[in-house]
Structure formats: C-alpha cells, structure tokens
Design an enzyme around this catalytic site. Sequence first.
Site, short mmCIF file in Angstrom:
data_model
loop_
_atom_site.label_atom_id
_atom_site.label_comp_id
_atom_site.label_asym_id
_atom_site.label_seq_id
_atom_site.Cartn_x
_atom_site.Cartn_y
_atom_site.Cartn_z
N SER A 131 9.39 -3.12 -35.29
CA SER A 131 8.95 -3.47 -33.95
C SER A 131 8.09 -2.35 -33.35
O SER A 131 7.07 -2.01 -33.92
CB SER A 131 10.18 -3.78 -33.10
OG SER A 131 9.83 -4.45 -31.93
N ASP A 182 7.99 -14.91 -35.28
CA ASP A 182 8.61 -13.77 -34.59
C ASP A 182 8.28 -13.87 -33.11
O ASP A 182 7.11 -13.90 -32.72
CB ASP A 182 8.05 -12.47 -35.18
CG ASP A 182 8.74 -11.22 -34.64
OD1 ASP A 182 9.14 -11.21 -33.46
OD2 ASP A 182 8.85 -10.25 -35.42
N HIS A 217 13.02 -11.77 -35.32
CA HIS A 217 12.25 -10.54 -35.12
C HIS A 217 12.54 -9.56 -36.24
O HIS A 217 13.67 -9.08 -36.37
CB HIS A 217 12.62 -9.94 -33.77
CG HIS A 217 11.85 -8.72 -33.41
ND1 HIS A 217 10.49 -8.60 -33.62
CD2 HIS A 217 12.23 -7.54 -32.86
CE1 HIS A 217 10.08 -7.42 -33.19
NE2 HIS A 217 11.12 -6.75 -32.74
#
Length: 522
Positions: free
Chosen positions: A237, A464, A492
């Site tokens: 991320s 995502d 995610h």
Amino acid sequence: MQSARRAARRPSSTPGRGSRGARVALLAVLALVVTGCTAPKHQAGTTPPPADVDSAPSAELEPFYAQVLAWETCDEGECAMLEVPLDYADPEGQTIRLAVARQRAGDGDAIGSLLLNPGGPGASGVDFLDYATDVVSDDVQARYDLVGFDPRGVQHSQPEVTCLAAPKMDELLAYDPDYSTPAGVQRSIDMYAEFSAACLDQTGPVLGHVDTVSAARDMDVLRAVLGDTDLSYLGFSYGTQLGATYAGLFPERVGRLVLDGAVDPTLTTEESTLAQAVGFESALRAYVTDCQAGARCPLTGDVDEGMSQVRDLLDEATADPLPTGTDRPLTGALAFSGVAVTLYSQSYWTYLTSALTAAIEERDGSILLTLSDSYYDRQSDGTYSSNQTEAFWSIGCADSRASADLDDMAAEAEKIVAAAPTVGSYFTYGGVLCAQWPVPLVGGLADYSAPGAAPILVVGTTNDPATPYAQAQALAELLSSGTLLTYEGEGHTAYGSSNDCVTQNVDAYLLEGTVPAEGTTC
C-alpha cells in the site's frame, strides 16, 4: 493506503488509509502494544555486520551510515533504535531515533535483510513484524532477516506524532460535517486547524519532517547500517510509495523491491481521491452482489437496490445516529468507517453482513462501531493503541495537499459523487484537512523512474478498493525497470493473502531474482 496517498478525501473517514495492518487490526492483533523495544530484556549478543559506510551520500552523513545498532532481545526477536538527521539539509543539526525490529533468517544463511513496511502511512513496521510470519512465506523467512521499522513520527520512533487526547479524537472521528454551506465547510477547516495545532504543540519540529522523501532517506541509512549493499524491500500500500521514492533517490542501491497494492505517486490528491472513491464503490458493489447471492442478506432486491440501502443506512446514521449500547452512538462517519474496513479483504465480508443485519433490521450500530474502532486502533477502554491516524494525516499533509478553495472542492465533490454515488460523499472536501496545516508542504520527487535500477516487482489486485489496479499498472510503467504481476480478485494487496500463484512468483523474485513474464496474471 492513504491514497497517495493518501488522497484528498474526506479526512475524517477511513478509506484513504491502506495497509496490511487494516486487515490485521480488524482481528485486534496488530493493535497489540510492542513493549520489547522500549524495555529490552537483555543484550542480543550478535556480531554486527560491517556498515556500508562508502555509500553515504556526503561526508556529513557518514557518521549516520557508520553507526552500530545496539540490538536488544525483544518480543519480535531483536530491537534497536536508529539515529537519523531530523533534516537531511542540516545533517549536523537535531537528530531523531527510529524503532527497528529484526527476526533472523531461519536457516542462519541469510541472503540479507528484507525491510518491511505495512502501509498507512503511519502503520508500525515493528508491530507488523510479529504478523509478517503469516504473510511472508517460510522459504523467504528462511533466507532473509525480516526487518520491521517505524518511519519517522510513527508509533515507537522518537518523537512520535502526538496530537489530541483520546476523547477529542473520538469527537473528531465521529464528526459528520455539513459541506452544503460555506459556514459548514469553515467549521471543518477550523476543527482540523485545532487538530493540527495540537500536533505541532505536542510533537514539535519533527512534524515538519515526516514526509516520505525523508523516510526513504532513512531507509538508506538503515540499509547501510544493516550491512546490506543493496536494499531488499517488501512494501504494501503506502509502502509502495515509500519504496518507489527510495528507488527514485537511490536507483543504484535497488536490490529486490516488491511493491504490493501499488500507489501511483504522480497523481494529484484530487486524482487519487476520485480513483479511490470509485475503488471503494466497486468493492462495495462486489460485496453486495455476493451478499444477495447468499442465504441470509439484509439487502433486498437487485444490486442497485442493495447499494441504495447501504446509502440509506449511512444517511440515517448521519441524521439520527444509531444506538450502540454505549455512550457513543454510531454517526455516519463511524458507520462508513465500519463498512470500509471490511472491504479490504473478502474474508471480512461476513462481518459486514452481520453488521448491516443488526443496523438495518434492529437499528443496532454496535457491530459497525466495533469495526470502525478496530480500524482506528481504538481500544475498549477508550484509548488508542497506536498513533496511526495522527501519523497518517501528518504524513499526508507533508507530501501533498488538495485545494482548499471552496469552488474547487465543490467541483471536485460533484465529480466524485457522480462516479461513486453510494460512498463518494465520504471522499469529498478533503482539502479541509490540510487547509491550515502549521508546517510547510514538503512534496515528493520530480522523477520516480529510477533509471538504472534493478528489476522492481509491482503487484496489483484487479478490484483493490484502497489502491485501484490502474495505479499498479501506472507504477509499473513509471518505473524504468518495473514489472507488473496481476492478481484477479478482491481486497487490498495480494502477497500472503491471495493464492499460490502470487506467492510463487513473488518468492521466485525475492529468492532468485526471477522476474515474472510480462503479463503474468494469477
């Protein structure tokens, strides 16, 4: 991940934040307090590797590159504090200390160190290390020393970003703004001005130096001190933005970088926010489709009608907060946080069904409140187990800021709501957060292409919500040596939570340097 992140989105909502920690926190494990690094049990007694002093960018920085870490045993394995300059433009000035934790390679024959960042920004890599064993494959753990670190301002690093007392944070996170009038917008600006003033007062000068570029420079110091010639890194991320920034600064030091759940660091905050709103809308639609196909779903009719029912619930919580059995009713902001956190992983959709059933059929907001609290690391005793939210906002405002002009925000809001009618309103008027931030904008890099870098592996998931797949495609193109590995699925990030195909391709890259063939899809 915050969006690039972390995007200009409604700042008191949750969707921008993205990390492996978001899913772990849902089960209340990442929120466990790490005690070992501040209260070591005894000396670890390991012989430190020689530092890579020759890679110091300047003579003034050489003492930092030459330092020897004082490792102590701790719950994570070994813990230490790394000293770095507060301001790399003034390396002989004030210094700060970053928390580092290490788990040694299982077979005693390490390829080197594998630095880990779970995302955020603001997620603790030290806390994450305990749970990395469930993410990183046994084969990789056998050959790498896993190293978690807390970036500047985060959790166990000193000083950490500190802002409001817990009751005030409760008020801020539960607040439902009214952006329909200039006075309502100004009210939000004033609230975040109060928050940011408290951050500066409680945190001090480090608040102006928690930017991603400085954090990437810190990673190079850590690489050298660990004795690694090149950086091997696994970032999720926001961690992909940090990794891409490192590559842009030190392309010659790139070893094996895995960037999973990728952020496109060249997007404006407005562009990132719009993409993220669409991502969460798409993830929610996938959930509703799945829910309605099951035996017991509180959402009736077709998918569009189910989406409308979720929107109706959010509106109801805003107009008349739902009871929760506590003195904290479920507001619209808290309700959306509770919904959003479950969209980070398909395995959590069952929690959302339970929460929506209670809220819609019984007007009981307790489960959604529990989900929201897990996302913000709020404990049952009213305290917060981490400073991730404060660090998230602080790093975001250091890196990029959306326009706080009323007309600009209104025009942006119209586009977002049109593209994401169910959840889009929670991503609007993001400019209010940083409108009166008390330290200057730092910004990012002008060029992230990292010419001359070794191959870099970018991993993207097709649905995502927090870091939409298009950003993984863009980052792989942006990096001169980027290669894209695609996971077709929900949630995610993908490594350690998707399928054997992803694991095998990432492991082959980390262990052997083998890059997947172009177009590889799992």
